[in-house]
Design an enzyme around this catalytic site. Structure first.
Site, PDB file in Angstrom:
ATOM      1  N   SER A  42      -1.233  18.520   4.375  1.00  0.00           N
ATOM      2  CA  SER A  42      -0.853  20.174   4.053  1.00  0.00           C
ATOM      3  C   SER A  42      -2.034  20.573   3.452  1.00  0.00           C
ATOM      4  CB  SER A  42       0.361  20.504   3.320  1.00  0.00           C
ATOM      5  OG  SER A  42       0.649  21.717   3.340  1.00  0.00           O
ATOM      6  N   ASP A  51       6.729  22.868  12.689  1.00  0.00           N
ATOM      7  CA  ASP A  51       5.916  23.464  11.569  1.00  0.00           C
ATOM      8  C   ASP A  51       5.271  24.670  11.478  1.00  0.00           C
ATOM      9  OD1 ASP A  51       4.453  23.638   9.068  1.00  0.00           O
ATOM     10  OD2 ASP A  51       3.206  21.687   9.556  1.00  0.00           O
ATOM     11  N   HIS A  79       7.207  20.111   8.793  1.00  0.00           N
ATOM     12  CA  HIS A  79       6.173  19.929   7.735  1.00  0.00           C
ATOM     13  C   HIS A  79       6.632  18.825   6.738  1.00  0.00           C
ATOM     14  CE1 HIS A  79       2.585  21.768   5.810  1.00  0.00           C
ATOM     15  NE2 HIS A  79       3.054  21.396   4.706  1.00  0.00           N
TER      16      HIS A  79
END
Length: 316
Positions: free
Chosen positions: A163, A255, A285
């Site tokens: 991320s 995501d 995610h």
């Protein structure tokens, strides 16, 4: 009418459970509560940390004071030089830390059998953009120099992060490409990274709510971190890809920032760089930190490790 996206059964069970949680959204919490919630979620959702012979806290100098690090190694000692992994945690540059990704780091180090150094970079909003990037760069240069405190000799650096940490992975690769460290970056592994602005993307529209990471949470992170949208250190899709190191780009099909990772993989291919692209189907995610509650994601992590081993054993 579009078809509903594929969701794995164990992923759906977790999402259904999360939907029943009666509490404030992350973006509506105080900063301390948001950080505590992130630690708590990973503590529940992820597998327990591996017991390794070496898990040791270190510090290195940074641009604004010492940076906390944590060394993981499945071996007590190393006989000769090896690649050393530097890991940059996720959490929007706001809520993650060494604790939130402790289990994941121990698992990566165990599976790939290489030293791993996790970087506890400065977080926003106390330290907004580009403080985190400067810390990640400084820590990576320190690891590359094989300091005595590390007790390991680096033959090269593998950068990896999830991320926000995936963003840092790409940015550090670009910074070290322009101004090399003591040893080269031999592989970079951005996992569900934010490389390009996700606002207005198809994936953000499709998965803005109900798939763990939400558009509201992304806006919360964006406001706190305050990255310059014209600066490649904030959005590295804008940077030079011509000298990018060998790369494994990992995305999740459910995501909201999925398309950012896809765009980066395409940019690497267009630049003629070595790239493996893995999109994990039917998961959200943060799947790398859900391996207890979503057991199938352990295999996803093992696929990433297998790709890393392949790339290291077959250099360009």
């Amino acid at each position: 009418m579009t078809d509903a996206p594929f969701i794995r059964p164990d992923m759906k069970a977790f999402l259904d459970m999360m939907a029943q949680v009666n509490g404030p959204k992350l973006a509506d919490m105080t900063l301390d509560a948001a950080r505590q919630s992130y630690v708590a979620m990973h503590g529940i959702a992820d597998r327990p940390a591996r017991a390794l012979p070496v898990i040791r806290d270190l510090v290195c100098p940074g641009p604004n004071g010492d940076i906390a690090l944590r060394l993981y190694d499945a071996r007590e000692t190393r006989d000769g030089p090896t690649p050393v992994i530097t890991f940059y945690h996720g959490g929007g540059f706001v809520i993650g830390d060494l604790a939130t990704h402790h289990a994941l780091c121990s698992e990566i180090a165990a599976l790939i059998d290489l030293p791993l150094v996790a970087v506890d970079y400065a977080r926003a909003p106390e330290a907004p953009f580009p403080a985190a990037i400067l810390d990640c760069e400084a820590a990576t240069r320190w690891v590359a120099s094989s300091p005595a405190e590390l007790g390991r000799e680096a033959s090269g650096i593998i950068t990896i992060g999830d991320s926000a940490g995936g963003n840092a992975t790409v940015v550090v690769g670009q910074l070290l490409g322009a101004n090399p460290a003591a040893v080269p970056v031999v592989l970079q592994v951005p996992i569900f990274p934010l490389v390009a602005d996700a606002n207005g993307s198809a994936s953000m529209a499709a998965f803005a709510d109900g798939f763990l990471l939400t558009a509201d949470t992304m806006a919360f992170f964006d406001a706190a971190y305050a990255a310059d949208r014209a600066d490649p250190c904030g959005f590295p899709i804008l940077g030079d890809h011509a000298t990018a190191p060998p790369t494994i780009v990992v995305t999740a099909s459910l995501d909201p920032i999925r398309d950012s990772g896809r765009a980066y993989a395409k940019a690497l291919v267009d630049a003629g760089r070595d790239c493996v692209f893995l999109e994990m189907r039917g998961v959200t995610h943060s799947f790398t930190n859900l391996r207890q509650m979503v057991p199938s994601t352990q295999k996803d992590l093992e696929r990433i490790i297998a790709a890393m081993q392949f790339m290291l054993e077959n250099p360009a």
